[in-house]
Design an enzyme around this catalytic site. Structure first.
Site, PDB file in Angstrom:
ATOM      1  N   ASN A 198      54.458  17.605  15.296  1.00 59.98           N
ATOM      2  CA  ASN A 198      53.620  18.791  15.540  1.00 59.98           C
ATOM      3  C   ASN A 198      52.135  18.462  15.527  1.00 59.98           C
ATOM      4  O   ASN A 198      51.294  19.352  15.482  1.00 59.98           O
ATOM      5  CB  ASN A 198      53.921  19.873  14.515  1.00 59.98           C
ATOM      6  CG  ASN A 198      53.439  19.514  13.118  1.00 59.98           C
ATOM      7  OD1 ASN A 198      53.170  18.340  12.840  1.00 59.98           O
ATOM      8  ND2 ASN A 198      53.335  20.494  12.252  1.00 59.98           N
ATOM      9  N   GLU A 227      50.342  16.981  13.146  1.00 61.11           N
ATOM     10  CA  GLU A 227      49.729  16.818  11.830  1.00 61.11           C
ATOM     11  C   GLU A 227      49.703  15.334  11.450  1.00 61.11           C
ATOM     12  O   GLU A 227      50.573  14.556  11.844  1.00 61.11           O
ATOM     13  CB  GLU A 227      50.499  17.606  10.769  1.00 61.11           C
ATOM     14  CG  GLU A 227      50.326  19.108  10.884  1.00 61.11           C
ATOM     15  CD  GLU A 227      51.048  19.852   9.774  1.00 61.11           C
ATOM     16  OE1 GLU A 227      51.693  19.193   8.925  1.00 61.11           O
ATOM     17  OE2 GLU A 227      50.978  21.105   9.761  1.00 61.11           O
ATOM     18  N   ARG A 238      25.613  15.418  19.409  1.00 59.44           N
ATOM     19  CA  ARG A 238      24.779  16.097  20.397  1.00 59.44           C
ATOM     20  C   ARG A 238      24.649  17.594  20.144  1.00 59.44           C
ATOM     21  O   ARG A 238      23.780  18.242  20.725  1.00 59.44           O
ATOM     22  CB  ARG A 238      25.338  15.843  21.808  1.00 59.44           C
ATOM     23  CG  ARG A 238      25.059  14.443  22.323  1.00 59.44           C
ATOM     24  CD  ARG A 238      25.750  14.165  23.636  1.00 59.44           C
ATOM     25  NE  ARG A 238      27.165  13.893  23.455  1.00 59.44           N
ATOM     26  CZ  ARG A 238      27.990  13.515  24.432  1.00 59.44           C
ATOM     27  NH1 ARG A 238      27.525  13.399  25.661  1.00 59.44           N
ATOM     28  NH2 ARG A 238      29.258  13.276  24.180  1.00 59.44           N
ATOM     29  N   LYS A 256      12.517  14.139  35.821  1.00 54.39           N
ATOM     30  CA  LYS A 256      13.396  14.894  36.705  1.00 54.39           C
ATOM     31  C   LYS A 256      12.831  16.299  36.925  1.00 54.39           C
ATOM     32  O   LYS A 256      12.436  16.967  35.970  1.00 54.39           O
ATOM     33  CB  LYS A 256      14.806  14.995  36.115  1.00 54.39           C
ATOM     34  CG  LYS A 256      15.545  13.677  36.057  1.00 54.39           C
ATOM     35  CD  LYS A 256      16.979  13.859  35.597  1.00 54.39           C
ATOM     36  CE  LYS A 256      17.042  14.247  34.137  1.00 54.39           C
ATOM     37  NZ  LYS A 256      18.433  14.305  33.645  1.00 54.39           N
ATOM     38  N   ARG A 292      13.166  19.856  39.912  1.00 52.50           N
ATOM     39  CA  ARG A 292      13.842  20.426  41.074  1.00 52.50           C
ATOM     40  C   ARG A 292      12.894  20.447  42.264  1.00 52.50           C
ATOM     41  O   ARG A 292      11.696  20.666  42.115  1.00 52.50           O
ATOM     42  CB  ARG A 292      14.348  21.837  40.772  1.00 52.50           C
ATOM     43  CG  ARG A 292      15.431  21.837  39.716  1.00 52.50           C
ATOM     44  CD  ARG A 292      16.225  23.130  39.718  1.00 52.50           C
ATOM     45  NE  ARG A 292      17.349  23.018  38.780  1.00 52.50           N
ATOM     46  CZ  ARG A 292      18.523  22.503  39.076  1.00 52.50           C
ATOM     47  NH1 ARG A 292      18.757  22.045  40.289  1.00 52.50           N
ATOM     48  NH2 ARG A 292      19.483  22.439  38.177  1.00 52.50           N
ATOM     49  N   ASP A 310      19.229   3.888  26.564  1.00 52.86           N
ATOM     50  CA  ASP A 310      19.705   5.182  26.099  1.00 52.86           C
ATOM     51  C   ASP A 310      20.622   4.935  24.915  1.00 52.86           C
ATOM     52  O   ASP A 310      21.006   3.792  24.644  1.00 52.86           O
ATOM     53  CB  ASP A 310      20.451   5.915  27.219  1.00 52.86           C
ATOM     54  CG  ASP A 310      20.350   7.437  27.091  1.00 52.86           C
ATOM     55  OD1 ASP A 310      20.037   7.912  25.980  1.00 52.86           O
ATOM     56  OD2 ASP A 310      20.590   8.145  28.086  1.00 52.86           O
ATOM     57  N   GLY A 354      26.524   9.934  34.942  1.00 51.68           N
ATOM     58  CA  GLY A 354      25.842  10.545  36.074  1.00 51.68           C
ATOM     59  C   GLY A 354      24.339  10.379  36.025  1.00 51.68           C
ATOM     60  O   GLY A 354      23.708   9.919  36.985  1.00 51.68           O
TER      61      GLY A 354
END
Length: 313
Positions: free
Chosen positions: A33, A35, A92, A189, A191, A217, A224
């Site tokens: 199950n 556990e 995060r 970055k 738009r 990083d 991405g």
């Protein structure tokens, strides 16, 4: 005494070998199950226990296993319990962006404390404030020396520019520039105001033409963002693009994206296990085990973890 969960036994075994100790025999079972049951097969009374567990997917399963191990140690009269979590789960989710959201990184710290942990040890926390979520000592280890030593040796004859993939990683990139004595570039970055519903346009702030660009990083998840950053650097004349990151989460399309990317090399550590079916020639995996082993030794001997980083930690 050293204890290992089942998420990444190879890392724990390497740490144990470096410390000259044996992993404590442990029986761990996942029932039908789902556990989890844990029992240690040697007495742990009065010991200083170090519980190593990585947190790849499924994160919740491995977190729960580690919590159960801590509880078992507490109830078996271990004197001190140190949680070793190379990749801190839910790191995060360290603050609220909108109303009615949790701060899950704080919840994880509370769970560790409730289970019986006295101390936490982790590598390259996504947000420094996570150290304050746990009401006890937190050893924040840095993978920078491990990664940068490799970069300096391999690319010593080339002109390197350290690149931050976004504004949020500039502090990390600054540490790299100090370590390598290299200049800094930043990818901004935004738009495109002339085209509706477009993804971000990547603007490079800094001189990257004919340089070896080192994107830094703390983690690669779906890859991405970092692959788009590599494309932007190549489009602006970078001779080579390499990446250095601590935690190889590599979710979903990450491996395919990296394989098809502009990267010459992607350098990571083994804070998380790399799946056996990952086929990526440009991936270099460095061991974080020596760093963790030295930190465990310093904690056990009541020494200085900070001394491992020349006062940086």
């Amino acid at each position: 005494m050293l204890f290992s969960g089942r998420a990444h036994p190879a890392l724990a075994e390497e740490v144990a070998q470096l410390l000259g100790v044996e992993l404590t025999p442990t029986r761990a079972v996942t029932y039908a199950n789902s556990e989890i049951y844990v029992r240690f097969e040697e007495s742990v009374r009065g010991c200083h226990a170090f519980v190593i567990q990585a947190h790849p997917a499924p994160v919740n399963e491995w977190l729960m296993e580690q919590l159960i191990m801590i509880d078992a140690l507490k109830r078996a009269s271990a004197d001190r319990i140190t949680v070793v979590t190379p990749f801190y789960p839910y790191a995060r989710q360290d603050k609220k962006h909108l109303g009615r959201e949790p701060i899950s990184a704080r919840l994880v710290a509370d769970l560790y404390a409730a289970a019986g942990a006295h101390r936490l040890m982790s590598v390259d926390l996504h947000a420094a404030q996570v150290q304050g979520f746990f009401d006890g000592p937190v050893d924040h280890l840095w993978a920078l020396p491990v990664l940068s030593d490799y970069v300096m040796e391999k690319y010593a004859s080339e002109e390197i520019v350290v690149v931050s993939p976004d504004a949020g990683r500039v502090r990390l990139a600054d540490l790299w520039t100090d370590r390598l004595g290299a200049p800094l570039a930043i990818i901004h970055k935004r738009r495109d105001p002339d085209v509706a519903n477009t993804v971000a346009v990547h603007e490079v702030v800094g001189e990257v033409d004919n340089k070896v660009c080192l994107l830094v990083d703390d983690m690669i998840d779906t890859a991405g963002t970092i692959c788009q950053a590599a494309d932007a650097l190549k489009a602006r004349g970078a001779a080579k693009v390499i990446a250095a990151t601590t935690h190889p989460i590599l979710s979903g399309p990450a491996v395919d994206r990296l394989r098809d990317s502009a990267f010459e090399e992607v350098i990571v550590t083994n804070t998380l296990p790399i799946a056996d079916d990952v086929d990526l020639d440009k991936l270099t995996v460095l061991s974080i085990a020596p760093l963790i082993a030295r930190a465990i030794h310093e904690v056990f001997e009541d020494g200085s973890v900070t001394s491992l980083f020349g006062g940086q930690s």
